[in-house]
Design a protein around this motif. Structure first.
Motif, PDB file in Angstrom:
ATOM      1  N   ALA A   1      13.375 -62.678  78.700  1.00 27.94           N
ATOM      2  CA  ALA A   1      12.870 -63.646  79.684  1.00 27.94           C
ATOM      3  C   ALA A   1      13.032 -65.085  79.203  1.00 27.94           C
ATOM      4  O   ALA A   1      13.255 -65.992  80.010  1.00 27.94           O
ATOM      5  N   GLU A   2      12.954 -65.308  77.900  1.00 32.34           N
ATOM      6  CA  GLU A   2      13.052 -66.682  77.395  1.00 32.34           C
ATOM      7  C   GLU A   2      14.448 -67.268  77.590  1.00 32.34           C
ATOM      8  O   GLU A   2      14.607 -68.484  77.546  1.00 32.34           O
ATOM      9  N   LEU A   3      15.440 -66.434  77.820  1.00 30.94           N
ATOM     10  CA  LEU A   3      16.771 -66.955  78.103  1.00 30.94           C
ATOM     11  C   LEU A   3      16.888 -67.433  79.549  1.00 30.94           C
ATOM     12  O   LEU A   3      17.798 -68.187  79.883  1.00 30.94           O
ATOM     13  N   LEU A   4      15.975 -67.005  80.385  1.00 34.30           N
ATOM     14  CA  LEU A   4      15.971 -67.450  81.782  1.00 34.30           C
ATOM     15  C   LEU A   4      15.097 -68.673  81.998  1.00 34.30           C
ATOM     16  O   LEU A   4      15.229 -69.358  83.002  1.00 34.30           O
TER      17      LEU A   4
ATOM     18  N   PHE B   1      17.035 -77.846  73.290  1.00 30.31           N
ATOM     19  CA  PHE B   1      17.762 -77.468  74.499  1.00 30.31           C
ATOM     20  C   PHE B   1      19.138 -76.902  74.146  1.00 30.31           C
ATOM     21  O   PHE B   1      19.562 -75.884  74.694  1.00 30.31           O
ATOM     22  N   SER B   2      19.813 -77.521  73.188  1.00 27.95           N
ATOM     23  CA  SER B   2      21.124 -77.040  72.757  1.00 27.95           C
ATOM     24  C   SER B   2      21.029 -75.646  72.152  1.00 27.95           C
ATOM     25  O   SER B   2      21.901 -74.799  72.382  1.00 27.95           O
TER      26      SER B   2
ATOM     27  N   LEU C   1       9.560 -71.273  78.583  1.00 28.32           N
ATOM     28  CA  LEU C   1       9.122 -70.107  77.825  1.00 28.32           C
ATOM     29  C   LEU C   1       9.770 -70.085  76.443  1.00 28.32           C
ATOM     30  O   LEU C   1       9.124 -69.763  75.448  1.00 28.32           O
ATOM     31  N   TRP C   2      11.048 -70.435  76.370  1.00 22.38           N
ATOM     32  CA  TRP C   2      11.761 -70.520  75.091  1.00 22.38           C
ATOM     33  C   TRP C   2      11.007 -71.465  74.152  1.00 22.38           C
ATOM     34  O   TRP C   2      10.763 -71.132  72.988  1.00 22.38           O
ATOM     35  N   CYS C   3      10.642 -72.628  74.664  1.00 24.39           N
ATOM     36  CA  CYS C   3       9.926 -73.617  73.846  1.00 24.39           C
ATOM     37  C   CYS C   3       8.549 -73.103  73.446  1.00 24.39           C
ATOM     38  O   CYS C   3       8.135 -73.231  72.284  1.00 24.39           O
ATOM     39  N   LYS C   4       7.835 -72.528  74.395  1.00 20.57           N
ATOM     40  CA  LYS C   4       6.482 -72.040  74.141  1.00 20.57           C
ATOM     41  C   LYS C   4       6.475 -70.992  73.029  1.00 20.57           C
ATOM     42  O   LYS C   4       5.627 -71.035  72.137  1.00 20.57           O
ATOM     43  N   ARG C   5       7.407 -70.068  73.072  1.00 20.51           N
ATOM     44  CA  ARG C   5       7.459 -68.997  72.065  1.00 20.51           C
ATOM     45  C   ARG C   5       7.840 -69.514  70.688  1.00 20.51           C
ATOM     46  O   ARG C   5       7.627 -68.834  69.697  1.00 20.51           O
ATOM     47  N   ARG C   6       8.395 -70.720  70.616  1.00 24.77           N
ATOM     48  CA  ARG C   6       8.767 -71.309  69.339  1.00 24.77           C
ATOM     49  C   ARG C   6       7.810 -72.416  68.913  1.00 24.77           C
ATOM     50  O   ARG C   6       8.028 -73.067  67.902  1.00 24.77           O
TER      51      ARG C   6
END
Length: 69
Positions: free
Chosen positions: A3-6, A25-26, A10-15
């Motif tokens: 899901a974090e790839l979509l 972002f890159s 969420l990607w930021c939150k999990r990290r």
């Protein structure tokens, strides 16, 4: 697909990234590209690029350094 790839948020939150910058972002775009290479992307690469362009709105670019020209 994770899901974090979509979802860049969420990607930021999990990290633990509170204030995403261009480097984060890159990394997200690179991870999406790796997934695409291995599994394909729903809607194709153009759909992935459109999603990335939309998600990148508001993410600050790195400071401009004219000495790097």
């Amino acid at each position: 697909m994770p899901a974090e790839l979509l979802d860049f948020t969420l990607w930021c939150k999990r990290r633990g990234v509170v204030d995403p910058q261009w480097a984060t972002f890159s990394q997200w775009c690179d991870a999406r590209g790796e997934w695409d290479d291995a599994h394909g992307w729903p809607g194709g690469v153009v759909a992935r690029w459109d999603e990335e362009r939309e998600a990148g709105r508001g993410v600050p670019y790195p400071p401009f350094d004219p000495s790097m020209i």
